[in-house]
Design a protein around this motif. Structure first.
Motif, mmCIF file in Angstrom:
data_model
loop_
_atom_site.group_PDB
_atom_site.id
_atom_site.type_symbol
_atom_site.label_atom_id
_atom_site.label_comp_id
_atom_site.label_asym_id
_atom_site.label_seq_id
_atom_site.Cartn_x
_atom_site.Cartn_y
_atom_site.Cartn_z
ATOM 1 N N TYR A 246 -2.463 0.140 6.982
ATOM 2 C CA TYR A 246 -2.880 1.511 7.296
ATOM 3 C C TYR A 246 -4.326 1.779 6.863
ATOM 4 O O TYR A 246 -5.117 2.347 7.614
ATOM 5 C CB TYR A 246 -1.921 2.474 6.599
ATOM 6 N N TYR A 247 -4.668 1.356 5.666
ATOM 7 C CA TYR A 247 -6.003 1.629 5.145
ATOM 8 C C TYR A 247 -7.073 0.783 5.829
ATOM 9 O O TYR A 247 -8.233 1.211 5.927
ATOM 10 C CB TYR A 247 -6.035 1.485 3.620
ATOM 11 N N HIS B 270 3.223 6.443 7.485
ATOM 12 C CA HIS B 270 2.320 5.558 8.218
ATOM 13 C C HIS B 270 2.923 5.034 9.520
ATOM 14 O O HIS B 270 2.208 4.810 10.490
ATOM 15 C CB HIS B 270 1.863 4.390 7.346
ATOM 16 N N ILE B 271 4.221 4.808 9.525
ATOM 17 C CA ILE B 271 4.870 4.339 10.760
ATOM 18 C C ILE B 271 5.846 5.388 11.305
ATOM 19 O O ILE B 271 6.720 5.089 12.103
ATOM 20 C CB ILE B 271 5.571 2.972 10.579
ATOM 21 N N PHE B 272 5.637 6.614 10.895
ATOM 22 C CA PHE B 272 6.443 7.733 11.370
ATOM 23 C C PHE B 272 6.038 8.117 12.788
ATOM 24 O O PHE B 272 4.864 8.137 13.141
ATOM 25 C CB PHE B 272 6.245 8.937 10.439
ATOM 26 N N ILE C 55 -2.783 17.359 16.172
ATOM 27 C CA ILE C 55 -1.421 16.865 16.427
ATOM 28 C C ILE C 55 -0.800 16.317 15.147
ATOM 29 O O ILE C 55 0.374 16.555 14.860
ATOM 30 C CB ILE C 55 -1.417 15.812 17.563
ATOM 31 N N VAL C 56 -1.600 15.599 14.361
ATOM 32 C CA VAL C 56 -1.098 15.078 13.086
ATOM 33 C C VAL C 56 -0.631 16.236 12.203
ATOM 34 O O VAL C 56 0.472 16.201 11.640
ATOM 35 C CB VAL C 56 -2.172 14.236 12.356
ATOM 36 N N LYS C 57 -1.444 17.266 12.083
ATOM 37 C CA LYS C 57 -1.098 18.415 11.249
ATOM 38 C C LYS C 57 0.169 19.113 11.740
ATOM 39 O O LYS C 57 1.007 19.526 10.944
ATOM 40 C CB LYS C 57 -2.249 19.429 11.234
ATOM 41 N N ARG D 269 -6.413 9.873 4.548
ATOM 42 C CA ARG D 269 -6.435 8.985 3.372
ATOM 43 C C ARG D 269 -5.328 9.312 2.380
ATOM 44 O O ARG D 269 -4.960 8.459 1.575
ATOM 45 C CB ARG D 269 -7.782 9.068 2.656
ATOM 46 N N ASN D 270 -4.799 10.514 2.433
ATOM 47 C CA ASN D 270 -3.839 10.952 1.414
ATOM 48 C C ASN D 270 -2.420 11.126 1.929
ATOM 49 O O ASN D 270 -1.611 11.769 1.277
ATOM 50 C CB ASN D 270 -4.343 12.265 0.789
ATOM 51 N N ILE D 271 -2.122 10.543 3.061
ATOM 52 C CA ILE D 271 -0.769 10.668 3.620
ATOM 53 C C ILE D 271 0.145 9.629 2.980
ATOM 54 O O ILE D 271 -0.226 8.468 2.821
ATOM 55 C CB ILE D 271 -0.815 10.526 5.160
#
Length: 169
Positions: A107-108, A48-50, A163-165, A41-43
Motif C-alpha cells: 500500500y505504501y 487497504h483492500i477494502f 469517493i474515499v471519504k 497515509r493514515n488509513i
C-alpha cells in the motif's frame, strides 16, 4: 479562464472540483497531492483492500487507477505541448484495473509512487511555455488543451478522494 471547448463534456465533473480562475495548475497539483497524502497515509491496514460493494475497486486499485490515469494524461499533455497532431487512443480504466496487480502491491509503495509521479507531473508542467499550455490535441476523439489536462489531474484526484471519504472510511 479555460473554455469548455478545451475539454470534453465528460470531464466537467472533474474540472468543477478545482479552482481554475484563482489557482494555478501547479498550485492545484501541489494542494490536491497534499490532501491525497494527508488522507491516505493514515488509513488503517484493513482498509487497504477494502471494497465498498461487490465489483467495486479496492482502495489499492483506486490508488493505482489514479496513478495510471495521471501517467496517460501526462503523455497526452506532453504530446499536445510538443504539437504532435496524432490522435491518441482512449483509456479503458476497467481493463487497466483488471491487469494492474494493485492488491498484491504494498500500500505504501503505491502512495510513494503517486508522490513521485505527481512531482514529475509538476516538473513537466513547469517546463511548458504559455504557448504550449494553450495547444490542443485529440484523445479519445475529443479535443483537450494542455492546460485543461493540468487541471484535470487535480480534479480527477479530488474526485476519487471524495469517493474515499464517502464510501471507504
Amino acid at each position: 479562464m479555460i473554455s469548455k471547448k478545451e475539454y470534453a463534456p465528460y470531464f466537467k465533473q472533474y474540472m468543477q472540483l478545482v479552482d481554475i480562475e484563482n489557482v494555478t495548475i501547479l498550485e492545484n497539483l501541489e494542494s490536491s497531492q497534499k490532501e491525497f497524502e494527508s488522507l491516505l497515509r493514515n488509513i488503517a491496514k484493513e482498509k487497504h483492500i477494502f471494497s465498498y460493494a461487490e465489483g467495486k475497486w479496492t482502495l489499492k486499485e483506486l490508488i493505482q487507477h489514479i496513478i495510471d490515469t495521471e501517467r496517460v494524461f501526462c503523455y497526452r499533455a506532453l504530446s499536445f505541448a510538443r504539437n504532435d497532431k496524432t490522435s491518441l487512443p482512449g483509456l479503458d480504466q476497467d481493463i487497466f484495473v483488471e491487469n494492474d496487480n494493485a492488491n498484491d502491491r504494498d500500500y505504501y509503495d503505491l502512495l510513494d509512487e503517486m508522490e513521485v509521479l505527481r512531482k514529475s507531473s509538476i516538473q513537466l508542467y513547469k517546463s511548458f511555455s504559455d504557448e504550449a499550455l494553450l495547444r490542443i490535441g485529440v484523445a479519445s476523439n475529443n479535443k483537450m488543451s494542455v492546460r485543461a489536462l493540468g487541471y484535470l489531474f487535480s480534479g480527477h484526484q479530488i474526485h476519487h478522494l471524495n469517493i474515499v471519504k464517502e464510501r471507504y472510511l
